[in-house]
Design a protein around this motif. Sequence first.
Motif, short mmCIF file in Angstrom:
data_model
loop_
_atom_site.label_atom_id
_atom_site.label_comp_id
_atom_site.label_asym_id
_atom_site.label_seq_id
_atom_site.Cartn_x
_atom_site.Cartn_y
_atom_site.Cartn_z
N THR A 87 0.67 -1.26 -0.21
CA THR A 87 0.12 -0.08 -0.05
C THR A 87 0.89 1.27 0.05
O THR A 87 0.53 2.18 -0.71
CB THR A 87 -0.64 -0.18 1.31
N ALA A 214 -3.62 -1.77 6.51
CA ALA A 214 -3.00 -1.80 4.97
C ALA A 214 -1.68 -1.21 4.94
O ALA A 214 -0.59 -1.68 4.31
CB ALA A 214 -3.77 -1.17 3.98
N LEU A 257 -8.02 -7.12 3.91
CA LEU A 257 -6.74 -7.42 4.57
C LEU A 257 -6.30 -8.86 4.36
O LEU A 257 -5.00 -9.04 4.43
CB LEU A 257 -6.41 -6.70 5.75
N LEU A 260 -3.67 -9.65 2.01
CA LEU A 260 -2.28 -9.08 2.18
C LEU A 260 -1.77 -10.17 3.61
O LEU A 260 -0.45 -10.35 3.51
CB LEU A 260 -2.42 -7.84 2.75
#
Length: 530
Positions: A87, A214, A257, A260
């Motif tokens: 990000t 993020a 998320l 991620l």
Amino acid sequence: MPGSAGGGERHVSEPGNAVRPETSVAADRARAVLPGSISALLMLAVALTGATRPRLSWDEVTSAEVSQRTLGQIWRLIHNVDAVFGTYYAFLRFWTSLFGDGELSLRLPSILAMAAAVGLTAELGRRLFTPLIGLTAGVLLVIVPNTSRYAAEARPYAFVCFFSMLSLLLLLVAVGGRDAARTAGPDAAATGVPAARRRYVWVLYGGAVLLLGAFHLVALSTLAAHAVAVGIVARRRRDPRLAGIWLLTVVVAVAPLAPLAGLGARQDSTQLHWVPPITASAIRRMPAEITGSSPVAWLLLGMAVLAVWHPARRLVPVAVLALAPVIAVAVASVLVTPMWVARYMLVALAPLALLAAVALAAGAPQPRTWRGLLDGRLLRIGAVLLLLAAVAVPGQRAIRQPTAKNGPDYRGLAALVGRYEQPGDVIVYPPRNRAMRAGMDYYLRRLPSRPRDVLLSIPSTRTGLLIAAEHPDDAARLAGSTGIWLMVADRRPDPLTVRPGLRELLTTEYAEVGRWKRKHATAVLYRPRR
């Protein structure tokens, strides 16, 4: 509602207050924004002071290099490495496309984010406690050396501090509704606030939580403080629905998320291989590493501990916010993988400053005139802040030294090359070193000419990694060069051990004509034998 009294001065009425002059309301509103505004501007001024004096760190040169990739290349990169910074890299790509990638440009987003974080900390202190406590907390953060260091760092940690404070402040507004008068705290009644506005604040809160994770997943440990704050308010109001609304908002916010987190979990062996296991001595050193100054750390902790003598209702969420990241990283370091790194716990600084400010300024009068500033208790607060500032001076100076950042002195090495470089020179980097080539490229491009990187086969931008691919026939490609610059990312006695394939060439056909040691680096220049 607004009205008039006998054609004279207009008045407004407020819940729980008698009719007050409009000028008094305006003055109160002006005073309300002062703690946050003063703190943010002070932080901005201090962070900008000497912001470009330290050369880029090894992590910052990675940020600089990745910021020049396309979004597609960044997307490919995070599937191999650095997913948790994806990000931030995407944001920096957008930023540098507008403002360039000079040292100040790279660091300016973090400077602005940290200034905003300090301002939000002061505002949180004003809402939870008093304007004076808020301002004191803001000034304490400005004094802490590492607040300035990570403000002037082209990495996501200042953004994490910002979103940590923003999310908690939005939560306070969402559950408190009103401007959370300092006598009400986080459980102020939500009456008088339209339901649509509360829903809007909850949406903003969810967005702040999403961005918090993020920019750094470890920072989601601060949600423990949010849970405590919501639990206190829900219990006092006897309204379990509030806890349900919060939980639903958080689940919706963190759900995106999950991919991620999955990528980050698969990359932990490459991301954190350099972090040593957590030990008792590492724990003892951590306060100084988080603040950037051992005396500042222990003075701040001492003041924070004194806050326990004050009413606990509004202190508990702040204390949890200070402890949660530290405990989460410690537990993960023991049970999962070592990650006991100071910058991962930087979010603990703001709540620690709030606790210290409560101990220092609680009960002191709120100055409304210049004469009020001469109150003895206010003078004592000023004296303590001046003492802390004096103690912090060595740390503030240290973080602004040219080689204060982690990693080699790329700027100094590039200046050295520029001084002795001749046409036809080539440069050689350590194999599979992610930062040395990126750091030297960053600073060498500012020179009128530069040695050729003849071993480069595929740039890192096209490998999907942070390292470039090189030609295997290194000695053959270097033969005949007018000069060979060998860059080593440490200060070893025999630099040729980093490139054993070049030993025969550089000891038979070339002679060493210069060797320079810089921070965490050695530069060696070879010229042909006559």
